[in-house]
Every structure is written in C-alpha cells, then in structure tokens.
Design a protein around this motif. Sequence first.
Motif, PDB file in Angstrom:
ATOM      1  N   ASN A 632      11.181  52.601  71.972  1.00 14.25           N
ATOM      2  CA  ASN A 632      12.081  51.459  71.853  1.00 14.25           C
ATOM      3  C   ASN A 632      11.262  50.169  71.758  1.00 14.25           C
ATOM      4  OD1 ASN A 632      11.277  51.783  74.604  1.00 14.25           O
ATOM      5  ND2 ASN A 632      12.915  50.442  75.266  1.00 14.25           N
ATOM      6  N   ILE A 639      15.632  54.591  71.722  1.00 14.52           N
ATOM      7  CA  ILE A 639      16.175  54.898  70.397  1.00 14.52           C
ATOM      8  C   ILE A 639      16.858  56.265  70.424  1.00 14.52           C
ATOM      9  CG2 ILE A 639      15.345  55.716  68.144  1.00 14.52           C
ATOM     10  CD1 ILE A 639      13.580  53.183  68.078  1.00 14.52           C
ATOM     11  N   ASP A 644      17.780  54.373  63.629  1.00 21.04           N
ATOM     12  CA  ASP A 644      17.056  53.442  64.495  1.00 21.04           C
ATOM     13  C   ASP A 644      15.566  53.763  64.519  1.00 21.04           C
ATOM     14  OD1 ASP A 644      19.337  52.035  65.147  1.00 21.04           O
ATOM     15  OD2 ASP A 644      19.756  53.211  66.946  1.00 21.04           O
TER      16      ASP A 644
END
Length: 670
Positions: A632, A639, A644
Amino acid sequence: MLVLGLNQAHDSGVALVDDGRIVGMIQRERVTKIKRNALLTADFIEDCLDWFGVSWSDIDVVAMCTSQAWPVLFVDRNEFSVSLDPELAIPGQPVDLDRESVRVICNKVLTRDRNFADVVSLERYRNYFRPGAGSSEYFLENPGAFLKGDGDYLPMVEWPYYRESWLTPDIAERIRLGFGSMHGMARYNYLPAAFTLRGRTRPGLVMPHHLAHAAGAYFQSDFQGAAIHTLDNGDVMAPWRGYLGGMLVLGDGNRLHPIAPNFGYHGHFYQRVGELLGLGHGGAAGKLMGLAPYGEPRYFDHSMIGDTFKVFGETYSRGQKETTGRVLERLTAAFEAVKDLDLPEFRRSSAHYREGGLGAEDLRRPGIDLAATAQSVFEHCTGWILSTFVRETYRHIRNRRIPLCLGGGGALNCPANSAIWRTLPVSDVFIPPACDDSGLPIGAALAVLHDYLDRPRLPQGSRTCASAYLGRGFDDARIRRALASGRVTVDEVGDAAADAAAAIADGRIVAWFEGRSEIGPRALGHRSILADARGADTWKRVNDLKKREYWRPFAPAVLAEDCDAWFRGCPTTSPHMLFTGQVRGDQLPAITHVDGSARVQTVDASCGGFHGVIEHFKRHTGVPVVLNTSFNGPGEPIIDTPEDAVAFVETSGIDALYIGGLRVSRPGAG
C-alpha cells in the motif's frame, strides 16, 4: 446455518459464517480506499453478499456488535436499518431463554434507562462525528448530513446485563465473584433485533463489543477451553454503570462466560500518548509501538501500574471524569518532574535524528522517552491484570493449565504479547489475525452461532497463515483485464516464485499478489511488498518507496522450520505477525529494530506461492528470511484488487509486481 456478521463503526465490515466455516470477510476500507473506513451502506452489504454467493433472504441470523461510544448509524434508514425487537423469534433460539427477561432488558435499552445509557441528543452525535473531529478520518459519508432525526441512529449500551459485582474495586475479588456467578444470565447480553435491508427484514442479535472480540479470539483458536482477555482504546465518559478497557472471559467448549471487566486504562492511555506525540489518530498506536524502542522509559512510575480503580479511583472507574486527557495526568506529572531537572538529554535530539528526514522530528527527546514510557506502562499493566486473571482462573479450574486468547486492538501490541508468552504460566497464547475491530464481524457471527445457538464448532486452522486469507480473491480474467487497461509491461515467467526470489536476492523491491487477501491490519504474504532483509540500505529504500517515516521498522517473514535458528524469545509458530523476537546475529539489518527486535511472521506451505518465494530465496542465498511489509501507499489500506495493484506499479518506484504468474513493471524500468 448462515450467520452474517456486521461491524458498522470504524473498521466496518461484513463476514459470513456457514455452520462454523468462515466463508469470508470484507473490510469496507479495501473497497473505498479510506483506511479503517466506518459505516455500512446497503450497496456495500449487497456487494458482500454477491461476493459470498448468497442473497439477503438466504441469511438465517444477522449478528452485530455494539461500538462502545458510537450508536448504530444509518446512512439511509430507508435502505438499511436496525431496530431492537424483544418479541422477535431467532431461529434455533435456546428454549431455556426467559422471554420476559429479554423483554425487560430490551425495553430498558429502548427507553434509555439512566442505569444503562445516557439520554443522548442528536446534536451531541453531530458534534462527535463532525468534520475535523478525531473520528472524522474514518468517514466517506458525512454523518452530519444524514443525522436528521432520532430514527437515523440507534443508541446502544455495552453490557445490557451488568452485574453489580463488576464494579468491585479489587481485581482479584472482582474475578472471584465473576467465576461464582458465571452461569447466570450471560445469554441475556444478546438483544434480538430486526435488520432491514431495502424493505426486507431478517432476524438477528446485537451483542457487546468485547463479547465479539472474545468470541473472535476464542472460536478461531481451536481450543476447547481458554482464558480470554480483550483490550482496546475503549473509553467511558458518562455517569452510568459501564466497563472500561476490555473484558476477562472464560471459554468452555461452545460457551463464553464473561467473568468481569478488566478496567484496563492502558489501551486508552497508549492511544492518547500517540496522539500527544503527533502520530495521528487512527494509526497512532501502531506508530507508537515502532517509536518506543528509540527511547528510554524515563517517565515511568510504578503508581501507573494497575487498573482504573487502582490508578485513578472509583469515581473515575464509574465513568465520571472530566476529559479524555485525564488518563495522562500521572505521565504529565512524571514528565514535569524530570523536565524541572533541566537534564541535557531533555534538550538534545536522539542519536537517530536525521535532519530533513521524513518523521525526523519524532525522534527528538523527550518524545521518544514518552513513547518508551507508554510501552512500558502498557506491558506492565497488561501483565498485572493477566497475572491475577490467570492465577484466579487456575484456582477456579483447580490448577489445570489452560491456554490464553487475546483479542481487541490491544492484542496488536507485539512486545506485550511476547512478554505474556514468555512469562505467564499458560499452556499457549493465541491471537487471531484480525484481533482488532476489523475482525468484529467474524467474532459477532461466531458468538451467535456457538455461544448463543450452541451449534457445533469446526477447526479453523489457527496455526496456519491460511486462516488469515479470508478476503476477496480474483480470477485470471479479472487480472488480465486490469493489466490490459494499465500502462505497464507484462512478462510471462515460468515460475513466479523463483523469479521473484531471484529479483529480491538481486536487491530489487517487489510486490507479491496472490489468492485471497489477508484480513486484519497486517500483510501476510498475499498482498505484500518484499525485499532483501540482508541489505543495509533496504530499510531506507522501502520506507522511501512507501513514503513512511524513516524510523519505522519492518517485519521478517521466515520459513517456520527455520524460525528458531534466526530468532529467539518468540513462538516458533507465529503465522499472523503478532509477536516480536530478538534477531540472532547481524545478517538481517533491514528487519532488525534498534533494540534488536523484529515482528516475526512464520511461513509454511499454507501460505501458497509466498512460501515458495522464501524457499527459492533460501536456495539463492542460504537465508530463509525476507522483509515483508504491506502492499500500500501512505495512509492507504492494504491493496485488495488487481486494478489497485497495477495503479501502484504505475505511480510508485517499485521494481516489479508478481500477479497471476506474471511479472509486471513500468515501461522502461530496469
């Protein structure tokens, strides 16, 4: 039987349990990208049901826990709402339940009897959840915009059935009295409620917050009996009977017996120190745990050790206190006493201060010594409460050693967990991967299924990483679509685990994405960033990549069979990264904190391809350890989706992403 578990406050989410099997859990933050996102909407609930492969009409019972100071908030009461209904019939409800007692307790809550709950105004809630308030960071929706009348929220109380003995100041006596009356009205803390989703109503139960924490810890442990301790930042600031901090519970087969509140103030204290040091609100406690080893517990005072009765007195313990800052008064007094001495150390920066570094100001004294003091207080208070609870539990069960389960956000404190594991005379210690509020939907569902309805338990694989992989997974078609829509280079690799291991050994920083995502706040190898733990500069490089404070540490992931050779002072089975150990030797600087510690994750074949990465890395290097941190960016939740993950590759400096057997990188990246 299908039980749907819900948590509607911060760390909101939905879980489904099918006759004891946890089908899955979805945290709303993973969908909205707002860390620890609060509230439930009809759309989110229906999306979760779709992912689980069921419909609202399939659900037999809905389970929801209360949220301490928060009421149940309805973003749109016409779309999703909850109402207590003492006349409601719950499928499989115990036949020995006294319906008149249920009716009386429900009506006391509904009429907000001052013995059980405050008369709370709409304006008070609007102010509490206003933009800019401490809790506002959790919201996508603005509660001030939809809180228009009493029907937009449901005030709740934590323990509808509250024993008078729970307010006994002496902790040992409180526990003894709790054991003496534990077979009383425990089931009457489950309040029947109607859950209405877009005009369709399902029966369900609302239960206390810490009962759900206890259930999540115990029923995922695979133990048939255990002492259970829960702790979090829960604080009570109202003049009615209540609890503070968490609960002491006995698990016996399918049943949970609430013994007594622990009145532990140190979870609240720890959070407030983190906020005092400017470490934020939602993430303060986690950062404080990483900052503490840089300092010394200079302001520690033995008068801080105990529960609220011992440290602050009976008036405070009953909820009558002026401000949340009262919890810091002893620390403030100790701080001022040292400050008045005008010590040179009080004015200088620490040896780890680096001018211009992100988070450098956090490493000035006295801040790091305040952090170290908070950690010391937390560990001592936890030990003080648990040593009494364990001793009295053994007395009750006639000296038979039983295991200990830990739940609540306080169980994320790895140094304290390790101290408990090393020092308490228990047979084992278990903590679920989502021990904090993110795991409440699972805890609520399991509590209803097993404790209330007495349905059989199933093995949960508590000692494996697989027990954490309960989030969403995505098929190859979804992954291919995400890759096709991104500005990335995609390479076929014969063995993704071997290729990733070689890249890590070559000094590259890679992301690893496989299978279903892990639940809870820790990345456990399915949504992880991996790097070489041997690199002296790796610590800085990964923190720079993630835009984190440079002093924040990283965790090692080690092959389970090799744990003891590389770490000491921690369990050799630690699949959920919830214990710290001391690093043996000096070969792993990237995961060795300033005090020589590391937050260890043990990895076995249940971890899937992630296990293969470490095995291949060991073949390359002789070292069965890699650095593992969450996949992340700054201030983001872990994520969850392929889209993403691809976006992260496009916008960050990561060297490669491994997903669906493919290696993904930015065009032109070396």
